[in-house]
Motif scaffolding. Structure first.
Motif, PDB file in Angstrom:
ATOM      1  N   THR A   1     122.500  23.225  45.473  1.00 38.36           N
ATOM      2  CA  THR A   1     122.397  24.217  44.395  1.00 38.36           C
ATOM      3  C   THR A   1     121.129  25.051  44.545  1.00 38.36           C
ATOM      4  OG1 THR A   1     123.572  22.720  42.908  1.00 38.36           O
ATOM      5  CG2 THR A   1     122.350  24.510  41.890  1.00 38.36           C
ATOM      6  N   GLU A   2     120.027  24.397  44.905  1.00 36.93           N
ATOM      7  CA  GLU A   2     118.767  25.109  45.083  1.00 36.93           C
ATOM      8  C   GLU A   2     118.866  26.116  46.233  1.00 36.93           C
ATOM      9  OE1 GLU A   2     114.293  23.618  44.703  1.00 36.93           O
ATOM     10  OE2 GLU A   2     115.257  22.898  46.519  1.00 36.93           O
ATOM     11  N   ILE A   3     119.475  25.725  47.326  1.00 39.74           N
ATOM     12  CA  ILE A   3     119.599  26.613  48.482  1.00 39.74           C
ATOM     13  C   ILE A   3     120.516  27.790  48.167  1.00 39.74           C
ATOM     14  CG2 ILE A   3     120.531  26.761  50.832  1.00 39.74           C
ATOM     15  CD1 ILE A   3     119.485  23.922  51.280  1.00 39.74           C
ATOM     16  N   VAL A   4     121.641  27.528  47.489  1.00 43.75           N
ATOM     17  CA  VAL A   4     122.561  28.611  47.126  1.00 43.75           C
ATOM     18  C   VAL A   4     121.869  29.610  46.200  1.00 43.75           C
ATOM     19  CG1 VAL A   4     124.690  29.171  45.889  1.00 43.75           C
ATOM     20  CG2 VAL A   4     124.645  27.235  47.463  1.00 43.75           C
ATOM     21  N   GLY A   5     121.173  29.099  45.183  1.00 40.89           N
ATOM     22  CA  GLY A   5     120.472  29.994  44.261  1.00 40.89           C
ATOM     23  C   GLY A   5     119.392  30.804  44.941  1.00 40.89           C
ATOM     24  N   LEU A   6     118.665  30.174  45.862  1.00 45.66           N
ATOM     25  CA  LEU A   6     117.546  30.842  46.525  1.00 45.66           C
ATOM     26  C   LEU A   6     118.023  31.945  47.462  1.00 45.66           C
ATOM     27  CD1 LEU A   6     114.441  30.769  46.921  1.00 45.66           C
ATOM     28  CD2 LEU A   6     114.840  29.194  48.824  1.00 45.66           C
ATOM     29  N   TYR A   7     118.959  31.622  48.351  1.00 50.75           N
ATOM     30  CA  TYR A   7     119.362  32.586  49.373  1.00 50.75           C
ATOM     31  C   TYR A   7     120.325  33.640  48.843  1.00 50.75           C
ATOM     32  CZ  TYR A   7     116.936  29.711  52.745  1.00 50.75           C
ATOM     33  OH  TYR A   7     115.959  29.048  53.434  1.00 50.75           O
ATOM     34  N   SER A   8     121.105  33.318  47.828  1.00 48.51           N
ATOM     35  CA  SER A   8     121.961  34.349  47.224  1.00 48.51           C
ATOM     36  C   SER A   8     121.117  35.424  46.561  1.00 48.51           C
ATOM     37  CB  SER A   8     122.924  33.727  46.214  1.00 48.51           C
ATOM     38  OG  SER A   8     122.219  33.113  45.150  1.00 48.51           O
ATOM     39  N   SER A   9     119.993  35.031  45.936  1.00 50.81           N
ATOM     40  CA  SER A   9     119.117  36.017  45.302  1.00 50.81           C
ATOM     41  C   SER A   9     118.481  36.941  46.343  1.00 50.81           C
ATOM     42  CB  SER A   9     118.037  35.317  44.482  1.00 50.81           C
ATOM     43  OG  SER A   9     117.182  34.552  45.309  1.00 50.81           O
TER      44      SER A   9
ATOM     45  N   ALA B   1     129.585  38.470  49.530  1.00 47.30           N
ATOM     46  CA  ALA B   1     128.928  38.068  50.781  1.00 47.30           C
ATOM     47  C   ALA B   1     127.709  37.200  50.503  1.00 47.30           C
ATOM     48  CB  ALA B   1     128.527  39.306  51.581  1.00 47.30           C
ATOM     49  N   ALA B   2     126.955  37.537  49.457  1.00 48.16           N
ATOM     50  CA  ALA B   2     125.770  36.748  49.106  1.00 48.16           C
ATOM     51  C   ALA B   2     126.131  35.302  48.804  1.00 48.16           C
ATOM     52  CB  ALA B   2     125.061  37.377  47.906  1.00 48.16           C
ATOM     53  N   TRP B   3     127.196  35.112  48.042  1.00 46.48           N
ATOM     54  CA  TRP B   3     127.597  33.747  47.696  1.00 46.48           C
ATOM     55  C   TRP B   3     128.192  33.014  48.895  1.00 46.48           C
ATOM     56  CZ3 TRP B   3     125.371  32.104  43.622  1.00 46.48           C
ATOM     57  CH2 TRP B   3     125.140  32.943  42.535  1.00 46.48           C
ATOM     58  N   ILE B   4     128.975  33.715  49.704  1.00 48.86           N
ATOM     59  CA  ILE B   4     129.611  33.067  50.866  1.00 48.86           C
ATOM     60  C   ILE B   4     128.560  32.619  51.880  1.00 48.86           C
ATOM     61  CG2 ILE B   4     131.106  33.476  52.858  1.00 48.86           C
ATOM     62  CD1 ILE B   4     132.788  35.310  51.047  1.00 48.86           C
ATOM     63  N   ILE B   5     127.600  33.502  52.188  1.00 46.56           N
ATOM     64  CA  ILE B   5     126.571  33.173  53.179  1.00 46.56           C
ATOM     65  C   ILE B   5     125.685  32.035  52.680  1.00 46.56           C
ATOM     66  CG2 ILE B   5     124.524  34.052  54.371  1.00 46.56           C
ATOM     67  CD1 ILE B   5     125.897  36.801  54.415  1.00 46.56           C
ATOM     68  N   SER B   6     125.239  32.114  51.429  1.00 46.02           N
ATOM     69  CA  SER B   6     124.354  31.068  50.896  1.00 46.02           C
ATOM     70  C   SER B   6     125.071  29.723  50.796  1.00 46.02           C
ATOM     71  CB  SER B   6     123.814  31.492  49.526  1.00 46.02           C
ATOM     72  OG  SER B   6     124.869  31.770  48.625  1.00 46.02           O
ATOM     73  N   ILE B   7     126.347  29.732  50.447  1.00 44.64           N
ATOM     74  CA  ILE B   7     127.112  28.482  50.394  1.00 44.64           C
ATOM     75  C   ILE B   7     127.289  27.903  51.799  1.00 44.64           C
ATOM     76  CG2 ILE B   7     129.408  27.526  49.927  1.00 44.64           C
ATOM     77  CD1 ILE B   7     129.542  29.390  47.489  1.00 44.64           C
ATOM     78  N   SER B   8     127.500  28.789  52.793  1.00 49.21           N
ATOM     79  CA  SER B   8     127.633  28.324  54.174  1.00 49.21           C
ATOM     80  C   SER B   8     126.350  27.652  54.656  1.00 49.21           C
ATOM     81  CB  SER B   8     127.983  29.506  55.089  1.00 49.21           C
ATOM     82  OG  SER B   8     129.199  30.116  54.693  1.00 49.21           O
ATOM     83  N   VAL B   9     125.203  28.246  54.328  1.00 50.01           N
ATOM     84  CA  VAL B   9     123.914  27.642  54.699  1.00 50.01           C
ATOM     85  C   VAL B   9     123.750  26.292  54.022  1.00 50.01           C
ATOM     86  CG1 VAL B   9     121.409  27.894  54.546  1.00 50.01           C
ATOM     87  CG2 VAL B   9     122.824  29.873  55.134  1.00 50.01           C
ATOM     88  N   SER B  10     124.122  26.212  52.754  1.00 48.33           N
ATOM     89  CA  SER B  10     123.955  24.962  52.013  1.00 48.33           C
ATOM     90  C   SER B  10     124.864  23.862  52.544  1.00 48.33           C
ATOM     91  CB  SER B  10     124.230  25.197  50.527  1.00 48.33           C
ATOM     92  OG  SER B  10     125.599  25.490  50.304  1.00 48.33           O
ATOM     93  N   ILE B  11     126.063  24.216  53.014  1.00 49.41           N
ATOM     94  CA  ILE B  11     126.976  23.216  53.571  1.00 49.41           C
ATOM     95  C   ILE B  11     126.381  22.601  54.835  1.00 49.41           C
ATOM     96  CG2 ILE B  11     129.215  22.931  54.722  1.00 49.41           C
ATOM     97  CD1 ILE B  11     130.368  24.925  52.715  1.00 49.41           C
ATOM     98  N   HIS B  12     125.738  23.447  55.660  1.00 49.40           N
ATOM     99  CA  HIS B  12     125.083  22.932  56.861  1.00 49.40           C
ATOM    100  C   HIS B  12     123.991  21.931  56.495  1.00 49.40           C
ATOM    101  CE1 HIS B  12     123.321  22.988  60.922  1.00 49.40           C
ATOM    102  NE2 HIS B  12     122.152  23.029  60.300  1.00 49.40           N
TER     103      HIS B  12
END
Length: 345
Positions: free
Chosen positions: A111-119, A156-167
């Motif tokens: 959740t922290e990574i998604v919030g950070l990178y999506s912003s 795109a912001a949500w997709i990319i940040s979620i992809s990073v968080s899954i890794h």
């Protein structure tokens, strides 16, 4: 939160492998910093919850959500709230140890990574939109195309940040370290390369933001009518707060990934820097609602909300409607009476 404790673990493991003693001074420093961080996170959590929910309420009550800027503001508020919900977990973690289990550890970090990178991505897209609107204002603009760009950017912001968080989620672990349960991330050379790539992506997006706003400021300063570009000032303050809060954290993250401290003093300096940068990074989630209040329009909405003018306007509109209906009914009744009145011969 996790880089500081994880860094201490890595340093102490390496000292053991080289036959050295543990850096005992670090533990006292950790406990001293934890008290300050706990109070900081509680304060940030309260300010962010109040500010962002108030912002969302005003946005839904007064604003048109089809507006491109409002769409970005809506998504940024959601990103900030995602970062906010992790703060109570980190505060409890600092107070004792990780007591929430492996699933909660994974959830909080993701959740922290998604919030950070999506912003980060949303602010970049928001800046590009302002650049096109202000600097390239002579170009023919299509409202539907602009709305489509905003919607695709948010997706795109949500997709990319979620992809990073899954890794990252596949490497989250809860382990015992010196009798304390620790929520951390297993690291390897591949992970360091991945972290470096993500950090480089951050600075690439930052360079786009700086370039766009340099051109925007130049255009605004040359313009005769600056009232037209008040939104630009608000977004500029948002970007400035973003740079102050998150750039130091990302710079330090690169340094931590590439260089291991040579002694206890170096580790202590690194831990202090990590603590300050992590507080700054988390404080970003409560900055945006405060900065939106710089806009005259948002201040007016807030004053209307607290003075209940919106409610009064709805009541007045209802009274006006009821009065109109009554007058219409009376008029129709009077007309009917005139029609039904018998004529004298």
């Amino acid at each position: 939160m996790f880089p500081r404790i994880q860094r201490t673990m890595a340093f102490n493991n390496s000292t053991v492998n080289r036959g050295k003693n543990y850096c005992s001074e670090v533990f006292k420093l950790l406990f001293d910093l934890e008290t300050f961080e706990i109070y900081s996170y509680i304060l940030i959590f309260i300010l962010s919850i109040i500010g962002n929910f108030l912002l969302l309420y005003v946005l839904f009550l007064y604003e048109n959500l089809k507006n491109v800027t409002n769409l970005f503001v809506l998504n940024l508020a959601c990103s900030d709230l995602m970062l906010t919900v992790t703060l109570p977990f980190w505060a409890v973690y600092l107070l004792q140890e990780w007591v929430f289990g492996h699933f909660a550890c994974t959830f909080v970090i993701v959740t922290e990574i998604v919030g950070l990178y999506s912003s980060v991505i949303l602010l970049t897209a928001m800046t590009v939109d302002r650049f096109i609107t202000v600097v390239l204002h002579n170009m023919p603009r299509n409202k539907v195309r602009r709305q489509r760009f905003a919607a695709l950017s948010c997706a795109a912001a949500w997709i990319i940040s979620i992809s990073v968080s899954i890794h990252v989620a596949t490497r989250v672990t809860v382990e015992d370290w010196r009798g304390r349960s620790v929520c951390s991330i297993r690291t390897s050379y591949v992970d360091y390369d991945f972290n470096l790539a993500v950090s480089l992506l951050f600075f690439f997006l930052l360079s786009i933001i700086v370039f766009c706003y340099s051109a925007i400021l130049k255009t605004v300063l040359q313009a005769s009518n600056r009232r037209k570009h008040r939104t630009v000032v608000v977004v500029l303050c948002i970007v400035a707060a973003f740079i102050i809060c998150l750039v130091p954290y990302n710079i330090l993250d690169i340094i931590v990934s590439l260089k291991e401290p040579e002694n206890c003093n170096a580790l202590k300096r690194e831990i202090i820097a990590l603590s300050i940068c992590q507080i700054l990074a988390h404080s970003h989630c409560c900055m945006n609602p405060i900065l939106y209040m710089l806009s005259e329009k948002w201040r007016k909405h807030l004053l209307d909300l607290f003075s209940c003018k919106k409610v009064r306007r709805v009541r007045d509109r209802k009274r006006t409607t009821d009065s109109s209906v009554k007058q219409n009914v009376a008029f129709k009744a009077q007309s009917s009476a005139v029609v039904l009145e018998p004529t004298c011969s």
